[in-house]
Design a protein around this motif. Structure first.
Motif, PDB file in Angstrom:
ATOM      1  N   GLN A 284       0.806  -1.212   0.000  1.00 16.65           N
ATOM      2  CA  GLN A 284       0.000   0.000   0.000  1.00 16.65           C
ATOM      3  C   GLN A 284       0.848   1.275   0.000  1.00 16.65           C
ATOM      4  OE1 GLN A 284      -2.288  -0.349   3.578  1.00 16.65           O
ATOM      5  NE2 GLN A 284      -0.606   0.256   4.912  1.00 16.65           N
ATOM      6  N   ARG A 285       2.163   1.124   0.287  1.00 16.23           N
ATOM      7  CA  ARG A 285       3.050   2.277   0.290  1.00 16.23           C
ATOM      8  C   ARG A 285       3.631   2.581  -1.088  1.00 16.23           C
ATOM      9  NH1 ARG A 285       2.088   4.887   5.073  1.00 16.23           N
ATOM     10  NH2 ARG A 285       2.488   3.545   6.894  1.00 16.23           N
ATOM     11  N   VAL A 286       3.459   1.706  -2.044  1.00 20.39           N
ATOM     12  CA  VAL A 286       3.982   1.936  -3.395  1.00 20.39           C
ATOM     13  C   VAL A 286       3.202   3.071  -4.041  1.00 20.39           C
ATOM     14  CG1 VAL A 286       4.355   0.946  -5.677  1.00 20.39           C
ATOM     15  CG2 VAL A 286       4.715  -0.463  -3.636  1.00 20.39           C
ATOM     16  N   GLN A 287       3.913   4.125  -4.391  1.00 21.79           N
ATOM     17  CA  GLN A 287       3.272   5.300  -4.973  1.00 21.79           C
ATOM     18  C   GLN A 287       3.123   5.199  -6.487  1.00 21.79           C
ATOM     19  OE1 GLN A 287       2.177   7.810  -2.881  1.00 21.79           O
ATOM     20  NE2 GLN A 287       2.845   6.430  -1.262  1.00 21.79           N
ATOM     21  N   ALA A 288       4.046   4.488  -7.121  1.00 25.59           N
ATOM     22  CA  ALA A 288       4.008   4.346  -8.578  1.00 25.59           C
ATOM     23  C   ALA A 288       4.992   3.261  -8.991  1.00 25.59           C
ATOM     24  CB  ALA A 288       4.346   5.671  -9.264  1.00 25.59           C
ATOM     25  N   VAL A 289       4.899   2.869 -10.251  1.00 23.30           N
ATOM     26  CA  VAL A 289       5.809   1.886 -10.834  1.00 23.30           C
ATOM     27  C   VAL A 289       6.396   2.486 -12.097  1.00 23.30           C
ATOM     28  CG1 VAL A 289       6.024  -0.408 -11.829  1.00 23.30           C
ATOM     29  CG2 VAL A 289       4.480  -0.045  -9.911  1.00 23.30           C
ATOM     30  N   GLU A 439      -5.289   7.739  -6.550  1.00 22.54           N
ATOM     31  CA  GLU A 439      -5.226   8.041  -5.116  1.00 22.54           C
ATOM     32  C   GLU A 439      -3.809   8.318  -4.638  1.00 22.54           C
ATOM     33  OE1 GLU A 439      -5.107   3.909  -2.787  1.00 22.54           O
ATOM     34  OE2 GLU A 439      -6.816   4.074  -4.146  1.00 22.54           O
ATOM     35  N   LYS A 440      -2.797   7.896  -5.429  1.00 19.87           N
ATOM     36  CA  LYS A 440      -1.403   8.124  -5.054  1.00 19.87           C
ATOM     37  C   LYS A 440      -0.855   9.442  -5.609  1.00 19.87           C
ATOM     38  CE  LYS A 440      -1.065   4.108  -3.029  1.00 19.87           C
ATOM     39  NZ  LYS A 440      -0.944   4.000  -1.553  1.00 19.87           N
ATOM     40  N   VAL A 441      -1.585  10.077  -6.499  1.00 19.79           N
ATOM     41  CA  VAL A 441      -1.163  11.348  -7.079  1.00 19.79           C
ATOM     42  C   VAL A 441      -1.598  12.470  -6.143  1.00 19.79           C
ATOM     43  CG1 VAL A 441      -1.342  12.904  -9.055  1.00 19.79           C
ATOM     44  CG2 VAL A 441      -1.339  10.427  -9.417  1.00 19.79           C
ATOM     45  N   ILE A 442      -0.651  13.273  -5.684  1.00 19.75           N
ATOM     46  CA  ILE A 442      -0.989  14.323  -4.723  1.00 19.75           C
ATOM     47  C   ILE A 442      -1.229  15.676  -5.391  1.00 19.75           C
ATOM     48  CG2 ILE A 442       0.245  13.190  -2.847  1.00 19.75           C
ATOM     49  CD1 ILE A 442       2.564  15.103  -3.289  1.00 19.75           C
ATOM     50  N   VAL A 460       0.877  18.315 -19.521  1.00 19.69           N
ATOM     51  CA  VAL A 460       0.229  17.820 -18.308  1.00 19.69           C
ATOM     52  C   VAL A 460       1.263  17.100 -17.448  1.00 19.69           C
ATOM     53  CG1 VAL A 460      -1.998  17.588 -19.455  1.00 19.69           C
ATOM     54  CG2 VAL A 460      -0.452  15.627 -19.385  1.00 19.69           C
ATOM     55  N   GLY A 461       1.065  17.136 -16.139  1.00 19.43           N
ATOM     56  CA  GLY A 461       2.019  16.496 -15.243  1.00 19.43           C
ATOM     57  C   GLY A 461       1.402  16.082 -13.933  1.00 19.43           C
ATOM     58  N   THR A 462       2.031  15.136 -13.275  1.00 17.59           N
ATOM     59  CA  THR A 462       1.587  14.653 -11.974  1.00 17.59           C
ATOM     60  C   THR A 462       2.742  14.754 -10.978  1.00 17.59           C
ATOM     61  OG1 THR A 462       2.244  12.364 -12.456  1.00 17.59           O
ATOM     62  CG2 THR A 462      -0.002  13.006 -13.033  1.00 17.59           C
ATOM     63  N   ILE A 463       2.395  14.765  -9.694  1.00 14.98           N
ATOM     64  CA  ILE A 463       3.380  14.750  -8.617  1.00 14.98           C
ATOM     65  C   ILE A 463       2.994  13.662  -7.628  1.00 14.98           C
ATOM     66  CG2 ILE A 463       4.406  16.051  -6.712  1.00 14.98           C
ATOM     67  CD1 ILE A 463       3.943  18.590  -8.272  1.00 14.98           C
ATOM     68  N   ASN A 464       3.952  12.791  -7.336  1.00 21.36           N
ATOM     69  CA  ASN A 464       3.745  11.721  -6.354  1.00 21.36           C
ATOM     70  C   ASN A 464       4.708  11.887  -5.197  1.00 21.36           C
ATOM     71  OD1 ASN A 464       2.771  10.503  -9.035  1.00 21.36           O
ATOM     72  ND2 ASN A 464       2.082   8.978  -7.550  1.00 21.36           N
ATOM     73  N   ARG A 465       4.309  11.398  -4.045  1.00 16.65           N
ATOM     74  CA  ARG A 465       5.182  11.427  -2.881  1.00 16.65           C
ATOM     75  C   ARG A 465       6.364  10.483  -3.105  1.00 16.65           C
ATOM     76  NH1 ARG A 465       2.525   9.591   2.183  1.00 16.65           N
ATOM     77  NH2 ARG A 465       4.427  10.438   3.140  1.00 16.65           N
ATOM     78  N   ALA A 466       7.551  10.992  -2.910  1.00 16.12           N
ATOM     79  CA  ALA A 466       8.786  10.205  -3.022  1.00 16.12           C
ATOM     80  C   ALA A 466       9.910  11.058  -2.476  1.00 16.12           C
ATOM     81  CB  ALA A 466       9.048   9.802  -4.474  1.00 16.12           C
ATOM     82  N   LYS A 467      11.107  10.516  -2.420  1.00 17.64           N
ATOM     83  CA  LYS A 467      12.285  11.263  -1.970  1.00 17.64           C
ATOM     84  C   LYS A 467      13.374  11.161  -3.035  1.00 17.64           C
ATOM     85  CE  LYS A 467      13.479  10.950   2.383  1.00 17.64           C
ATOM     86  NZ  LYS A 467      13.882  10.379   3.682  1.00 17.64           N
ATOM     87  N   PRO A 468      13.536  12.217  -3.883  1.00 19.05           N
ATOM     88  CA  PRO A 468      12.762  13.461  -3.898  1.00 19.05           C
ATOM     89  C   PRO A 468      11.384  13.272  -4.531  1.00 19.05           C
ATOM     90  CG  PRO A 468      14.324  13.439  -5.695  1.00 19.05           C
ATOM     91  CD  PRO A 468      14.609  12.190  -4.893  1.00 19.05           C
ATOM     92  N   GLU A 495     -12.208   8.670  -3.614  1.00 15.09           N
ATOM     93  CA  GLU A 495     -11.319   7.586  -3.188  1.00 15.09           C
ATOM     94  C   GLU A 495     -10.541   7.929  -1.920  1.00 15.09           C
ATOM     95  OE1 GLU A 495     -10.384   6.339  -7.823  1.00 15.09           O
ATOM     96  OE2 GLU A 495      -8.853   7.273  -6.578  1.00 15.09           O
ATOM     97  N   ILE A 496     -10.371   9.219  -1.624  1.00 16.34           N
ATOM     98  CA  ILE A 496      -9.586   9.639  -0.481  1.00 16.34           C
ATOM     99  C   ILE A 496     -10.480   9.854   0.716  1.00 16.34           C
ATOM    100  CG2 ILE A 496      -7.991  11.357   0.429  1.00 16.34           C
ATOM    101  CD1 ILE A 496      -6.859   9.568  -1.733  1.00 16.34           C
ATOM    102  N   LYS A 497     -10.118   9.204   1.811  1.00 13.81           N
ATOM    103  CA  LYS A 497     -10.848   9.379   3.064  1.00 13.81           C
ATOM    104  C   LYS A 497      -9.959  10.120   4.054  1.00 13.81           C
ATOM    105  CE  LYS A 497     -13.528   5.129   2.515  1.00 13.81           C
ATOM    106  NZ  LYS A 497     -13.892   3.833   3.120  1.00 13.81           N
ATOM    107  N   VAL A 498     -10.455  11.199   4.595  1.00 11.40           N
ATOM    108  CA  VAL A 498      -9.717  12.009   5.567  1.00 11.40           C
ATOM    109  C   VAL A 498     -10.095  11.564   6.959  1.00 11.40           C
ATOM    110  CG1 VAL A 498      -9.231  14.339   6.394  1.00 11.40           C
ATOM    111  CG2 VAL A 498      -9.713  13.944   3.967  1.00 11.40           C
ATOM    112  N   GLU A 499      -9.077  11.174   7.731  1.00 11.58           N
ATOM    113  CA  GLU A 499      -9.327  10.699   9.088  1.00 11.58           C
ATOM    114  C   GLU A 499      -9.461  11.874  10.060  1.00 11.58           C
ATOM    115  OE1 GLU A 499      -6.201   8.070  10.124  1.00 11.58           O
ATOM    116  OE2 GLU A 499      -6.710   6.574   8.586  1.00 11.58           O
TER     117      GLU A 499
END
Length: 499
Positions: A284-289, A439-442, A460-468, A495-499
Motif C-alpha cells: 500500500q506504500r507503493v506510490q508508482a511503478v 489516489e497516489k497522485v498528490i 500535463v504532469g503529476t506529482i507523487n510522494r517520493a524522496k525526492p 477515493e480519499i478518506k480524511v481521518e
C-alpha cells in the motif's frame, strides 16, 4: 514498552573499522611514503593525526555509552547526545520501507544492520541500527509491521529466538523471480560490467606509482610491447578474457542471489552474494511503478522495473538500485510480475500517441543548447586536422542530433487514462513508462504556452510522494487529454478518506 538500552557493542567495532579505512590513506602518507622525513609540516601532521585518532575513539566510546533506544506499542524512542541530551520519537505509522544490509563484517559475527525509512527528511528520515542481532532485527521488524499493544519487542532465549526470527524473516511468501545462470550471463554483458576492470587497473596503477614510482618501468614495458606485436596481441587477448571473467564474477556476486518475493502485505527484494541487502515495502506504500529501457535493453527485449515509494532507499551506491525488482527482466515477464506482485495496479500495452502537430511544434521549438553552442563555436572556430570549417560541421552534427532526439522522443511518447490509473511513456534513447493510481497522485498541473494554445496542445504532469518528489508527465498533448486529465483527477475525492 521495553526499557531503554544501548546499541549492540559491536557497533563500536564497526565504527572503529570505518575509522581505520578513512585514516589509512593519511597514515600511509605520513608514516610510509614520507618515512624518515624531518619536515615541520609532517611532524605536526603526525601529532595532529594521533590527536584526531584519540578523540575519534573517545567519541565512539562516549556515543555508545550515552545513545540508547526503546520501543513501545506504536513508536521508536531514540535518545542521543554526549553533553547535550536529545530525544526523538518516530511512530511506526511513518515507516515506509525496511532495508536490511548484511556485510561480510556482519556475517563474521552473525549479526546484521537494519534501517527503517520514513517519508520525513533530515535527521528524522530513518531509524538505523548499524549492528543488531538477527533475532532482535527479526522481532523488531515484525513488531513494527504488526504492533500488538502490551507486547514488547524483545528477543527470547533458546529455540524461541530461532522460531521468532524465522517467522519474521521467512513468512509465507510467493517467490516471483530468481535469476538463472543464463540470466546472470546476459546481465553481465548487458550491464557492460567487463568494462569496469579498465578504470580499476588505471586507478590501481596511479596509486602504485604515487608510492613506488613505477612510471619508468611502465615506459620500458610499453616500449617492449611496441617492438613485439605478438606479445602485445597475447596481452590484449589475456586482458579481454580477464575483463569478461571479471564482469561475470562481479555480476554473479551482485545478482547471483537475487530474489523477488511477496506475501499478502509486503514486497521483498533480496540481493547480494557477499554483502546481502533485503529491501521490503508495504504494497500500500507503493506510490508508482516505473519501467525503464535503454537502447541495448530494447534491442535485447529487457526492462528494469522500479518501485517508487515515499520512504528513502538507503545510502551508498545501492541507493538507486535497491527498489529495482530486477534490472534485466524480459519485457513480457516485467509486465506479468507487476500484476502478480501488485494486483491493484494495471499496466496496459495499448497507449495513445501524440498528434502530428506535436511533432512539428517540437521540431521548430528553439534549442538554446544549439544556439549557444553554435555561438561559442563561431567565436573560437576550432580546427581539426587543419580543417577551417570544423565549427560549422560540429554545429550541424549537434543540430542533427537534436532533431533525431526530438523525433525519437515524439515517437516514444504515449499516454493513457484508464479508470483510476494513468500511464505516461517518455524518452528518446532511454524510455520510461510511468504508472500510478489516482489516489497516489498528490498534485496535477496543466500548462499551455502561447504556441500550444494556438495549436490546441498542452503540457500535463503529476506529482507523487517520493524522496525526492516524483514528477511525471508529457508535453504537447492534445487539449482533449488535458480536459479529461483534470476531470479524472477530480474523481480522487471519492477515493480519499480524511481521518
Amino acid at each position: 514498552m521495553t526499557e531503554a538500552k544501548r546499541y549492540h557493542p559491536l557497533t563500536m567495532v564497526l565504527k572503529l573499522w570505518k575509522l581505520v579505512k578513512v585514516s589509512f590513506v593519511i597514515a600511509m602518507y605520513l608514516f610510509v611514503i614520507n618515512f624518515g622525513s624531518d619536515s615541520t609540516f609532517l611532524k605536526y601532521g603526525r601529532i595532529t593525526f594521533f590527536v584526531w585518532i584519540g578523540v575519534s575513539v573517545l567519541v565512539i566510546l562516549l556515543k555508545w555509552l550515552t545513545h540508547k533506544y526503546k520501543l513501545d506499542d506504536a513508536s521508536f524512542h531514540l535518545y542521543e547526545g554526549v553533553f547535550t541530551k536529545s530525544g526523538r520519537t518516530i511512530p511506526f505509522a511513518k515507516i515506509q520501507n525496511v532495508n536490511r544490509h548484511t556485510t561480510l563484517f556482519h556475517r563474521l559475527f552473525n549479526v546484521t544492520s537494519i534501517r527503517f525509512e520514513t517519508g520525513l527528511t533530515g535527521e528524522e528520515a530513518a531509524v538505523e541500527f548499524e549492528v543488531i542481532s538477527l533475532a532482535e532485527a527479526g522481532n523488531m521488524e515484525k513488531h513494527v509491521a504488526s504492533p500488538v499493544p502490551g507486547e514488547p519487542a524483545t528477543a527470547h532465549d533458546g529455540e524461541a529466538v530461532a522460531e521468532s526470527y524465522a517467522e519474521a524473516v521467512n513468512p509465507r511468501r510467493t517467490v516471483h523471480f530468481k535469476p538463472t545462470k543464463k540470466d546472470v550471463m546476459r546481465a553481465s554483458f548487458t550491464s557492460l560490467s567487463f568494462l569496469v576492470l579498465i578504470p580499476l587497473l588505471a586507478s590501481f596503477y596511479s596509486k602504485i606509482d604515487e608510492i613506488f614510482h613505477v612510471k619508468q618501468e611502465a615506459k620500458g614495458l610499453f616500449s617492449t610491447l611496441k617492438e613485439s606485436w605478438w606479445i602485445a596481441a597475447i596481452l590484449l587477448v589475456v586482458l579481454v578474457v580477464v575483463s569478461v571473467a571479471f564482469g561475470i564474477v562481479r555480476t554473479f556476486v551482485k545478482y547471483g542471489k537475487y530474489e523477488i518475493s511477496s506475501d499478502s502485505d509486503r514486497i521483498y527484494i533480496t540481493k547480494g552474494l557477499i554483502d546481502e541487502s533485503v529491501f521490503s515495502i508495504l504494497k500500500q506504500r507503493v506510490q508508482a511503478v516505473e519501467i525503464t529501457q535503454s537502447v541495448l535493453k530494447r534491442l535485447l527485449g529487457l526492462a528494469e522495473v522500479k518501485l517508487i515509494s515515499a520512504g528513502g532507499l538507503g545510502d551508498g551506491e545501492d541507493k538507486l538500485e535497491i527498489s529495482t525488482l530486477y534490472p534485466f527482466l524480459p519485457v513480457q515477464r516485467a509486465y506479468e510480475m507487476i500484476s502478480e506482485i501488485l494486483p491493484a495496479y494495471e499496466v496496459t500495452r495499448e497507449m495513445k500517441r501524440l498528434p502530428a502537430k506535436s511533432l512539428w511544434l517540437r521540431m521548430f521549438r528553439p534549442s538554446w543548447l544549439w544556439i549557444l553552442s553554435t555561438a561559442a563555436l563561431f567565436y573560437f572556430k576550432p580546427r581539426f586536422l587543419g580543417f577551417e570549417q570544423t565549427w560549422w560541421v560540429l554545429s550541424g552534427a549537434l543540430l542533427m542530433w537534436i532533431i533525431v532526439s526530438r523525433w525519437l522522443d515524439y515517437t516514444n511518447t504515449r499516454y493513457v487514462l484508464k479508470d483510476n490509473f494513468i500511464q505516461f511513456k517518455t524518452g528518446s534513447l532511454t524510455t520510461a513508462l510511468f504508472v500510478s493510481k489516482r489516489e497516489k497522485v498528490i498534485e496535477v498541473k496543466v500548462t499551455r504556452s502561447v504556441v500550444q494554445k494556438w495549436l490546441g496542445l498542452a503540457s500535463v504532469g503529476t506529482i507523487n510522494r517520493a524522496k525526492p518528489v516524483r514528477h511525471a508527465g508529457i508535453d504537447d498533448a492534445p487539449i482533449e487529454l488535458a480536459e479529461s486529465f483534470v476531470k479524472w483527477y477530480m474523481g480522487r475525492r471519492k477515493e480519499i478518506k480524511v481521518e
